[in-house]
Design a protein around this motif. Structure first.
Motif, PDB file in Angstrom:
ATOM      1  N   UNK A   1      27.795  64.251  61.518  1.00 28.68           N
ATOM      2  CA  UNK A   1      27.103  63.468  62.047  1.00 28.68           C
ATOM      3  C   UNK A   1      27.506  61.915  61.913  1.00 28.68           C
ATOM      4  N   UNK A   2      27.923  61.552  61.040  1.00 26.75           N
ATOM      5  CA  UNK A   2      28.259  60.137  60.570  1.00 26.75           C
ATOM      6  C   UNK A   2      29.964  60.087  61.064  1.00 26.75           C
ATOM      7  N   UNK A   3      30.686  60.629  61.047  1.00 30.78           N
ATOM      8  CA  UNK A   3      32.189  60.279  61.950  1.00 30.78           C
ATOM      9  C   UNK A   3      31.391  60.514  63.370  1.00 30.78           C
ATOM     10  N   UNK A   4      30.432  61.008  64.174  1.00 31.49           N
ATOM     11  CA  UNK A   4      30.610  61.007  65.511  1.00 31.49           C
ATOM     12  C   UNK A   4      30.233  60.663  65.804  1.00 31.49           C
ATOM     13  N   UNK A   5      28.988  59.471  64.906  1.00 33.77           N
ATOM     14  CA  UNK A   5      28.211  58.355  65.727  1.00 33.77           C
ATOM     15  C   UNK A   5      29.702  57.299  65.394  1.00 33.77           C
ATOM     16  N   UNK A   6      30.581  57.642  64.068  1.00 37.03           N
ATOM     17  CA  UNK A   6      31.207  56.606  64.329  1.00 37.03           C
ATOM     18  C   UNK A   6      32.312  56.921  65.803  1.00 37.03           C
ATOM     19  N   UNK A   7      33.107  57.505  65.793  1.00 34.13           N
ATOM     20  CA  UNK A   7      33.264  57.520  67.092  1.00 34.13           C
ATOM     21  C   UNK A   7      33.005  58.593  68.284  1.00 34.13           C
ATOM     22  N   UNK A   8      31.931  57.796  68.836  1.00 24.91           N
ATOM     23  CA  UNK A   8      31.271  57.788  69.090  1.00 24.91           C
ATOM     24  C   UNK A   8      31.577  57.692  71.167  1.00 24.91           C
ATOM     25  N   UNK A   9      31.750  58.841  71.840  1.00 26.94           N
ATOM     26  CA  UNK A   9      32.361  58.392  73.660  1.00 26.94           C
ATOM     27  C   UNK A   9      30.928  58.459  74.656  1.00 26.94           C
ATOM     28  N   UNK A  10      30.070  57.840  74.775  1.00 26.12           N
ATOM     29  CA  UNK A  10      28.933  57.995  75.826  1.00 26.12           C
ATOM     30  C   UNK A  10      28.965  56.445  76.929  1.00 26.12           C
ATOM     31  N   UNK A  11      28.295  56.821  78.187  1.00 23.58           N
ATOM     32  CA  UNK A  11      28.677  55.937  78.724  1.00 23.58           C
ATOM     33  C   UNK A  11      27.160  56.598  79.802  1.00 23.58           C
ATOM     34  N   UNK A  12      25.727  56.153  80.643  1.00 21.08           N
ATOM     35  CA  UNK A  12      25.561  56.417  81.484  1.00 21.08           C
ATOM     36  C   UNK A  12      24.670  54.898  82.455  1.00 21.08           C
ATOM     37  N   UNK A  13      25.153  54.727  83.468  1.00 15.37           N
ATOM     38  CA  UNK A  13      24.300  54.334  83.961  1.00 15.37           C
ATOM     39  C   UNK A  13      22.568  54.241  84.173  1.00 15.37           C
ATOM     40  N   UNK A  14      21.745  53.573  84.201  1.00 17.51           N
ATOM     41  CA  UNK A  14      20.596  53.907  83.947  1.00 17.51           C
ATOM     42  C   UNK A  14      19.609  52.747  85.313  1.00 17.51           C
ATOM     43  N   UNK A  15      19.070  53.313  86.331  1.00 19.22           N
ATOM     44  CA  UNK A  15      18.084  52.502  86.950  1.00 19.22           C
ATOM     45  C   UNK A  15      16.884  51.898  86.097  1.00 19.22           C
ATOM     46  N   UNK A  16      16.993  50.069  86.697  1.00 19.31           N
ATOM     47  CA  UNK A  16      15.335  49.853  85.765  1.00 19.31           C
ATOM     48  C   UNK A  16      13.769  50.167  86.559  1.00 19.31           C
ATOM     49  N   UNK A  17      13.222  50.221  85.685  1.00 20.90           N
ATOM     50  CA  UNK A  17      12.134  50.426  86.472  1.00 20.90           C
ATOM     51  C   UNK A  17      10.948  49.888  87.414  1.00 20.90           C
ATOM     52  N   UNK A  18      11.371  49.065  86.956  1.00 19.41           N
ATOM     53  CA  UNK A  18      11.180  46.962  87.749  1.00 19.41           C
ATOM     54  C   UNK A  18      12.163  46.347  88.483  1.00 19.41           C
ATOM     55  N   UNK A  19      12.161  46.056  89.293  1.00 19.58           N
ATOM     56  CA  UNK A  19      14.164  45.471  89.752  1.00 19.58           C
ATOM     57  C   UNK A  19      13.115  43.724  89.600  1.00 19.58           C
ATOM     58  N   UNK A  20      14.399  43.554  89.128  1.00 21.91           N
ATOM     59  CA  UNK A  20      13.548  42.128  89.060  1.00 21.91           C
ATOM     60  C   UNK A  20      13.944  41.098  90.466  1.00 21.91           C
ATOM     61  N   UNK A  21      13.069  39.886  90.328  1.00 21.67           N
ATOM     62  CA  UNK A  21      12.844  39.144  91.592  1.00 21.67           C
ATOM     63  C   UNK A  21      13.682  38.668  91.291  1.00 21.67           C
ATOM     64  N   UNK A  22      14.662  37.697  92.586  1.00 21.38           N
ATOM     65  CA  UNK A  22      15.752  36.878  92.248  1.00 21.38           C
ATOM     66  C   UNK A  22      15.391  35.886  92.632  1.00 21.38           C
ATOM     67  N   UNK A  23      16.360  34.677  91.896  1.00 17.59           N
ATOM     68  CA  UNK A  23      16.224  33.207  92.651  1.00 17.59           C
ATOM     69  C   UNK A  23      16.229  32.704  93.758  1.00 17.59           C
ATOM     70  N   UNK A  24      15.491  32.137  94.630  1.00 19.90           N
ATOM     71  CA  UNK A  24      15.346  32.005  96.433  1.00 19.90           C
ATOM     72  C   UNK A  24      16.660  31.426  95.896  1.00 19.90           C
ATOM     73  N   UNK A  25      17.730  31.769  97.020  1.00 19.10           N
ATOM     74  CA  UNK A  25      18.807  31.284  96.980  1.00 19.10           C
ATOM     75  C   UNK A  25      20.053  32.546  96.901  1.00 19.10           C
ATOM     76  N   UNK A  26      19.364  33.712  95.769  1.00 18.91           N
ATOM     77  CA  UNK A  26      20.657  34.650  95.334  1.00 18.91           C
ATOM     78  C   UNK A  26      20.008  35.527  95.481  1.00 18.91           C
TER      79      UNK A  26
END
Length: 562
Positions: A369-394
């Motif tokens: 478990x410790x060695x697998x944590x040390x060498x873990x390879x994981x990546x996932x794109x996750x959707x946010x629940x609330x989309x932040x409002x962009x400042x005007x002009x951006x």
């Protein structure tokens, strides 16, 4: 309690169609008990899956262990006989391997009143089956180091990478210095992360992989399996399952652990300075090696004998582990927090010496478990629940975030160093794989009992430990935790358990009956949990026994050498 529908062989097995009576030990003779179901249904399935694994992956297993076809064949035959003896309620066979531990097992079998699988105490039979499974490996030439459950445990770890990454990210904020209120809140949160991680039990699911998704909150009384780790946020899970914690003494636990740790630290600092180091076996002290050449007239270093010490050499917290994978990861997070916040100086993990109850932690699992944590390879794109409002002009930002294993790898590195410098200590005493309940620990393993006495508190994880704490006795569910321990109090004790067997203590009056009306099988599925605490402990006095690490002769208060 549930009335099971499977056939009962009354010719060969004198089963009574009743639940386990109050204040009687759990036993397979009670046909409406979870003990009977486990022996009749769950354990034969677990053994069958080991046979299937050997048949399906025989070539891979032979290559890994340098085994032969005959090794695999003989182990399959051994397990088949064991399974047949179990389901037909044969008499226990003695172990044939010649080791002190095996000879002890044979002595315990001879001393027990009932030497048949269903007629003896449930915990004795379960432990005996797993010990026999281990013997099947020991009797081969090439499979002596084979873990019949390694594939299932590794797959369980890989399936839990996402929640581990979520917890790892949050843990980094908990390890930083903060005010007292935040530290207490973080401790309680991590304790509850550890509680619900105990749902990941491959023994309960008979080796089937489980995943924790949002349907964990489903209250369908007809569901017979408990989902475990998946897309749900473990921290949100604590909030969602707040009402499922039947007894929650986590706040009291924190207060008492802090107080005891401070008292212990003061006592240690007040002790006369001696030359001592922590032993690899986890004993409070061990003498440094004596130099081969000693100048004439020079005194050897005087080291307190652990059997005579009444103060440890470090503030220690003990965890009696249950499952590997995500649950062990959660235990490591709690341990790291205790170290980082300087609540304790050392954490000792008690694990099983041999493969046990499918997913229990062994020394190899701990390293994995410790060695697998040390060498873990994981990546996932996750959707946010609330989309932040962009400042005007951006332009509005894409409302997505990336979850990866960067922080998890950092934790693995830190835990590796903790193992190397002795901050984390792994211990695997034989007692943990014996059939004895904990009120009898002092009788069968007084040295282990004394080791536990040096801890500021001992955390017992999971259902098997809970059953052994209660002496495998179906006590009144309103009986207090302290009384249920039947005198087992080596140190302040914490029990963290999701309910997976039909015995429990410490419930408020009427709660047991209320839950039974809602779902007769509520005690079998791990949907409910308890966090219980006994602050009392037996005073640590000089022992009348010599220390196991110092030989048969006790040398008094100080030892000149081993």
């Amino acid at each position: 309690m549930p009335a099971y529908d499977w056939p009962i062989d009354t010719e060969n097995l004198p089963v009574m169609r009743i639940v386990t009576p109050r204040n009687v030990v759990m036993c397979g003779i009670f046909g409406k008990s979870f003990a009977y179901y486990s022996l009749r249904e769950r354990m034969p399935v677990i053994l069958t899956k080991v046979i299937d694994y050997l048949s399906r992956e025989g070539n891979k297993i032979k290559t890994k262990h340098g085994a032969t076809d005959e090794d695999v064949r003989s182990l399959i035959q051994y397990i088949n006989k064991l399974k047949n003896d179990l389901i037909t309620n044969k008499k226990y066979d003695p172990l044939t391997v010649d080791t002190p531990e095996a000879r002890n097992w044979n002595k315990w079998i001879e001393e027990t009143d009932s030497q048949c699988y269903f007629l003896n105490t449930w915990v004795f039979t379960e432990c005996y089956v797993y010990r026999r499974l281990r013997e099947g490996c020991e009797l081969t030439n090439g499979l002596q180091n084979f873990d019949p459950f390694d594939e299932q445990k590794e797959r369980s770890f890989q399936n839990s990478l996402e929640p581990m990454c979520v917890v790892a990210e949050k843990l980094t904020t908990m390890l930083q210095n903060g005010d007292k209120d935040k530290r207490k809140a973080d401790f309680v949160t991590l304790l509850k992360i550890c509680l619900w991680a105990n749902k990941c039990d491959l023994s309960l699911s008979m080796g089937e992989q489980v995943s924790l998704k949002s349907d964990v909150l489903n209250n369908d009384a007809n569901k017979t399996t408990t989902p475990c780790m998946g897309t749900i946020d473990p921290f949100q899970m604590i909030l969602d399952l707040k009402d499922k914690v039947l007894v929650d003494e986590s706040s009291k636990i924190y207060d008492r652990v802090i107080a005891k740790a401070e008292v212990m630290a003061k006592a240690i600092s007040a002790e006369p300075e001696v030359q001592s180091v922590s032993s690899e076996k986890g004993s409070p002290t061990a003498s440094p090696p004596v130099e081969e050449e000693t100048k004439e007239g020079e005194e050897l270093p005087k080291i307190p004998c652990p059997s005579k010490m009444t103060t440890p050499d470090a503030v220690m917290f003990d965890i009696v582990c249950d499952n590997a994978g995500y649950e062990l990861f959660s235990d490591l997070c709690l341990a790291h927090f205790l170290i980082a916040q300087e609540i304790v100086q050392k954490v000792r993990f008690h694990v099983k010496k041999i493969p046990w109850f499918v997913s229990d932690v062994t020394p190899n699992d701990f390293k994995y478990v410790i060695e697998s944590c040390r060498t873990a390879d994981y990546k996932k794109e996750m959707a946010l629940e609330i989309q932040p409002e962009a400042p005007e002009g951006e332009a509005p930002e894409n409302a997505r975030s990336v979850l990866n294993a960067d922080t998890l790898r950092q934790l693995g590195e830190a835990w590796t160093k903790f193992l190397e410098d002795g901050t984390f200590v792994v211990m695997c005493d034989d007692f943990w794989t014996s059939p004895h309940v904990y009120k009898d620990m002092k009788k069968y393993d007084p040295n282990l009992y004394r080791k536990l006495q040096f801890a500021v508190a001992v955390l017992f994880k999971g259902d098997l430990n809970y059953r052994k704490l209660l002496g495998e006795r179906n006590c009144n569910p309103t009986l207090g935790f302290e009384a249920a321990l039947q005198g087992f109090m080596p140190a302040p004790l914490i029990a963290l358990r999701t309910v997976k067997a039909d015995l429990i203590c410490g419930l408020p009056k009427g709660k047991f009956e209320q839950l039974n009306k809602f779902d007769e099988k509520w005690m079998e599925k791990g949907d409910y949990g308890v966090i219980q605490f006994c602050p009392k402990s037996e005073a640590l006095k000089p022992s009348d026994r010599p220390c196991a690490e110092y030989g048969a002769e006790c040398r008094g208060v100080v030892c000149a050498q081993h």
